[in-house]
Scaffold this motif. Structure first.
Motif, PDB file in Angstrom:
ATOM      1  N   SER A 271       0.861  -1.184   0.000  1.00  0.00           N
ATOM      2  CA  SER A 271       0.000   0.000   0.000  1.00  0.00           C
ATOM      3  C   SER A 271       0.890   1.223   0.000  1.00  0.00           C
ATOM      4  N   GLY A 272       0.284   2.382  -0.245  1.00  0.00           N
ATOM      5  CA  GLY A 272       1.070   3.604  -0.241  1.00  0.00           C
ATOM      6  C   GLY A 272       0.512   4.648  -1.169  1.00  0.00           C
ATOM      7  N   PRO A 273       1.178   5.804  -1.245  1.00  0.00           N
ATOM      8  CA  PRO A 273       0.647   6.944  -2.003  1.00  0.00           C
ATOM      9  C   PRO A 273       0.524   6.719  -3.506  1.00  0.00           C
ATOM     10  N   LEU A 274       1.248   5.766  -4.067  1.00  0.00           N
ATOM     11  CA  LEU A 274       1.176   5.524  -5.517  1.00  0.00           C
ATOM     12  C   LEU A 274       0.249   4.355  -5.862  1.00  0.00           C
ATOM     13  N   GLU A 275      -0.685   4.056  -4.970  1.00  0.00           N
ATOM     14  CA  GLU A 275      -1.559   2.906  -5.193  1.00  0.00           C
ATOM     15  C   GLU A 275      -2.431   3.070  -6.434  1.00  0.00           C
ATOM     16  N   SER A 276      -2.886   4.277  -6.717  1.00  0.00           N
ATOM     17  CA  SER A 276      -3.718   4.481  -7.904  1.00  0.00           C
ATOM     18  C   SER A 276      -2.926   4.196  -9.171  1.00  0.00           C
ATOM     19  N   ALA A 277      -1.652   4.529  -9.170  1.00  0.00           N
ATOM     20  CA  ALA A 277      -0.802   4.238 -10.328  1.00  0.00           C
ATOM     21  C   ALA A 277      -0.618   2.734 -10.486  1.00  0.00           C
ATOM     22  N   VAL A 278      -0.475   2.047  -9.362  1.00  0.00           N
ATOM     23  CA  VAL A 278      -0.350   0.576  -9.402  1.00  0.00           C
ATOM     24  C   VAL A 278      -1.624  -0.033  -9.989  1.00  0.00           C
ATOM     25  N   ASN A 279      -2.760   0.471  -9.563  1.00  0.00           N
ATOM     26  CA  ASN A 279      -4.047  -0.067 -10.034  1.00  0.00           C
ATOM     27  C   ASN A 279      -4.286   0.169 -11.522  1.00  0.00           C
ATOM     28  N   SER A 280      -3.579   1.135 -12.078  1.00  0.00           N
ATOM     29  CA  SER A 280      -3.798   1.464 -13.494  1.00  0.00           C
ATOM     30  C   SER A 280      -2.993   0.570 -14.435  1.00  0.00           C
ATOM     31  N   GLY A 281      -2.080  -0.220 -13.915  1.00  0.00           N
ATOM     32  CA  GLY A 281      -1.264  -1.089 -14.751  1.00  0.00           C
ATOM     33  C   GLY A 281      -2.083  -2.224 -15.348  1.00  0.00           C
TER      34      GLY A 281
END
Length: 408
Positions: A271-281
């Motif tokens: 988890s962390g602040p870049l989670e939305s970027a991870v979800n977009s992969g």
């Protein structure tokens, strides 16, 4: 032996707390008396007979009145001295083992331990485990949060650079306090009172050794890792990242590699602040924060894991845990990471910060499963220290320093 473990958090919060609980529990199993001192918290897991703890300090929450007092309390804590004194008088420890204590407990506790030692006549060794670079860098990461670059200015030019670069939460007031805290305790010479500083990587030892006072006290003692039974996996059909989703962990670099390698399935856990970027992969499956058996099974099932950090890692759990579970690691050549991976034996290294090198190394390892299988077999013989061996070495430091101080 009577041992007082000191850490600001006495509840599950991160790697240092995992270390604290496992080490303290094992010491107790060997017959030593272990108690703990730190902040009170609703999820506190360990404690002391006196039930004496400091009030919980949360710099992100709390009442306005409490926050007004935080600037003073982060430098010197009369409360911590008063509360730890009760524990010292009850336990009469032969060893005080410091972990993370700055800002919430403050080095005030060191002064109180030495005062109690002198007044009680009970020799007490002070050992400190350096989980990070706090003693030489006020923001503890040796990293400029504004530029995102690793920084050693405080190591060579003093803590004033913390304030100049707003290194603590990119805040001038907080960074000024960090600078003041470091300068105050340096002037007090408080770290001379520590007998031994345990560094879990040679990298961290070298950084702390830039301070002559600390250099006289540092020893290399790699962190322990729980040895796991070898178990075959039916999967090995994905590349794994587990840890914090943040820039300094190299998440942005890894996601760029994921884009270039659409044929490779990636699994992320954390988890962390870049989670939305991870979800977009598109070829990335985000499993979220996992722990225990669920995380272990995920690690076992990976063809290899990736530690793409761009920051100065000390002894990252993601690397040691992967190797302990016979999963090879592709790691960045930065900080203490290269000390854990044997290139061509238990994994590979790539140039930290280079998305191109990272991408190429992932592609090569994925296309040669026979190589990762061989690395996996070699992981069983990886140079990892188990809890039993670690504790045996630690007790020698406890006893040796205790004997030396007694003879002074």
């Amino acid at each position: 032996m009577r041992i007082l473990m000191i850490n600001k958090f006495l509840h599950p919060n991160g790697g240092s707390e995992t270390y604290l609980f496992q080490l303290g529990g094992y010491l107790e199993s060997l017959g030593h008396e272990v108690q703990y001192f730190g902040m009170e918290h609703p999820r506190r897991r360990v404690g002391n007979r006196e039930e004496s703890y400091t009030a919980n300090m949360d710099f992100h929450k709390g009442s306005a009145a409490r926050k007004l007092l935080y600037p003073i309390k982060t430098i010197y804590s009369a409360e911590a001295r008063k509360k730890i004194r009760k524990v010292l008088e009850d336990l009469r420890p032969q060893v005080c083992h410091l972990n993370n204590f700055n800002y919430q407990l403050t080095p005030s506790v060191i002064l109180e331990i030495r005062k109690w030692e002198k007044e009680s006549g009970q020799p007490c060794t002070i050992v400190y485990t350096a989980h990070d670079g706090q003693l030489v860098c006020p923001n503890h990461q040796m990293r400029n949060p504004t530029t995102g670059e690793n920084c050693e200015k405080c190591l060579t030019g003093g803590p004033v650079h913390c304030m100049k670069n707003r290194c603590i939460h990119q805040s001038l007031p907080k960074s000024a306090l960090g600078t003041l805290e470091a300068a105050f305790w340096k002037a007090q010479g408080v770290y001379r009172e520590i007998d031994t500083i345990l560094c879990c990587s040679d990298f961290m030892k070298r950084k702390l050794d830039t301070n002559p006072v600390l250099a006289e006290r540092t020893v290399l003692l790699p962190n322990f890792v729980e040895k796991k039974p070898i178990a075959s996996s039916e999967s090995r059909d994905y590349v794994l990242y587990f840890g914090r989703y943040s820039q300094e962990k190299g998440i942005d670099l890894l996601l760029r590699a994921c884009q270039v390698l659409p044929e490779i399935p990636f699994v992320f856990a954390g988890s962390g602040p870049l989670e939305s970027a991870v979800n977009s992969g598109k070829n990335v499956q985000n499993r979220g924060f996992l722990k225990g058996a669920e995380l272990e099974n995920l690690i076992r099932g990976a063809r290899f894991s990736v530690c793409p950090s761009t920051c100065y890692e000390n002894c990252p759990f993601s690397v040691t845990e992967s190797l302990a579970l016979s999963t090879p690691v592709l790691g960045a050549d930065i900080g203490g990471i290269p000390e854990l991976i044997q290139p061509g034996q238990t994994g590979e290294l790539f140039e930290s910060g280079s998305a191109e090198d990272l991408t190429e190394k992932i592609r090569t390892l994925w296309e040669h499963p026979e190589r990762t299988e061989r690395y996996s077999e070699n992981c069983a013989g990886a140079n990892l220290m188990g809890l039993e061996d670690y504790t045996s070495a630690l007790l020698k430091h406890y006893q040796h320093k205790h004997t030396r101080r007694t003879n002074q």
